[in-house]
Design an enzyme around this catalytic site. Structure first.
Site, short mmCIF file in Angstrom:
data_model
loop_
_atom_site.label_atom_id
_atom_site.label_comp_id
_atom_site.label_asym_id
_atom_site.label_seq_id
_atom_site.Cartn_x
_atom_site.Cartn_y
_atom_site.Cartn_z
N ASP A 8 37.48 50.14 48.86
CA ASP A 8 36.06 49.98 49.18
C ASP A 8 35.97 49.41 50.60
OD1 ASP A 8 36.67 47.29 48.93
OD2 ASP A 8 35.16 46.86 47.41
N HIS A 9 34.76 48.99 50.99
CA HIS A 9 34.58 48.46 52.35
C HIS A 9 35.42 47.21 52.60
CE1 HIS A 9 31.71 46.71 49.55
NE2 HIS A 9 31.71 45.61 50.31
N GLY A 67 38.30 43.69 47.65
CA GLY A 67 38.34 42.31 48.12
C GLY A 67 39.38 41.48 47.39
N GLY A 69 41.24 42.96 44.56
CA GLY A 69 42.16 43.84 43.82
C GLY A 69 41.84 43.87 42.34
N GLY A 71 38.57 44.15 40.77
CA GLY A 71 37.57 45.15 40.36
C GLY A 71 38.17 46.54 40.26
N HIS A 99 59.22 46.95 34.42
CA HIS A 99 58.92 46.70 33.00
C HIS A 99 57.68 47.44 32.51
CE1 HIS A 99 61.33 42.68 32.58
NE2 HIS A 99 62.02 43.66 33.15
N ARG A 133 63.97 49.23 26.25
CA ARG A 133 62.99 48.50 25.43
C ARG A 133 61.60 48.51 26.07
NH1 ARG A 133 65.76 44.83 28.38
NH2 ARG A 133 64.67 42.99 29.19
C1 RB5 Z 1 32.96 43.71 47.30
O1 RB5 Z 1 32.14 42.74 47.85
C2 RB5 Z 1 33.88 43.09 46.26
O2 RB5 Z 1 33.15 42.73 45.14
C3 RB5 Z 1 34.98 44.05 45.90
O3 RB5 Z 1 35.69 44.41 47.03
C4 RB5 Z 1 36.03 43.56 44.93
O4 RB5 Z 1 36.56 42.34 45.32
C5 RB5 Z 1 35.66 43.59 43.49
O5 RB5 Z 1 36.46 43.26 42.63
#
Ligand code: RB5
Length: 152
Positions: A8-9, A67, A69, A71, A99, A133
């Site tokens: 994302d941004h 931001g 990792g 989400g 693993h 395993r």
């Molecule tokens: C964006 O502002 C932020 O919410 C996104 O990059 C991320 O961190 C979500 O988990």
């Protein structure tokens, strides 16, 4: 190995840095965006694009940056067959491959710096699944997907 990468941004700058590393390492990759720098976008859109290309078999592994990792890991893990691991250090990155057979790595640009992220990426790309395993346990994860009807 073919890698699909997205962000994302918030993850855009780090994604661009990681692409340079993939080029240096001679890894073939596709960037699914965002291509619009820090213009605000929604991370699930990019997580889904990467996830579908991995489970569809077009790409062997995926990398997604947002931001934290977190989400993108949550979103990608909704796709059946994805095992996305959010790693902020190299030990988790290595074991997520050895693993858990993680097929997607997620990174948080607001949590770790570029140098750490690059090291994590290199370790994650180089590590292989140990099987044995661990294969039984990964198979049990797939069975949970079947029972829970994820992405159906
Ligand atoms: C964006 O502002 C932020 O919410 C996104 O990059 C991320 O961190 C979500 O988990």
């Amino acid at each position: 190995m073919k890698v699909v990468i997205g962000s994302d941004h918030a993850g855009y700058d780090l994604k661009e840095e990681l692409k340079d590393v993939l080029k240096e390492e001679g890894v073939e990759f596709l960037d699914v965006g965002t291509i619009n720098g820090d213009d605000s976008v929604d991370y699930p859109d990019f997580a889904e694009m990467v996830a579908l290309k991995v489970v569809g078999g077009e790409y062997d592994r995926g990398v997604i940056v947002c931001g934290t990792g977190v989400g993108v890991a949550i979103a990608a893990n909704k796709v059946k067959g994805v095992r996305a691991a959010n790693c902020n250090e190299t030990v988790s990155a290595r074991f997520s491959r050895e693993h858990n057979d993680a097929n997607i790595l997620t990174l948080g640009s607001r949590i770790i710096g570029g140098a750490v992220a690059i090291e994590i990426l290199k370790v994650w790309l180089a590590a292989g699944f140990e099987g044995g395993r661990h294969a039984r346990r990964v198979e049990k994860i797939s069975m949970i997907e079947e029972r829970a009807g994820v992405s159906e």
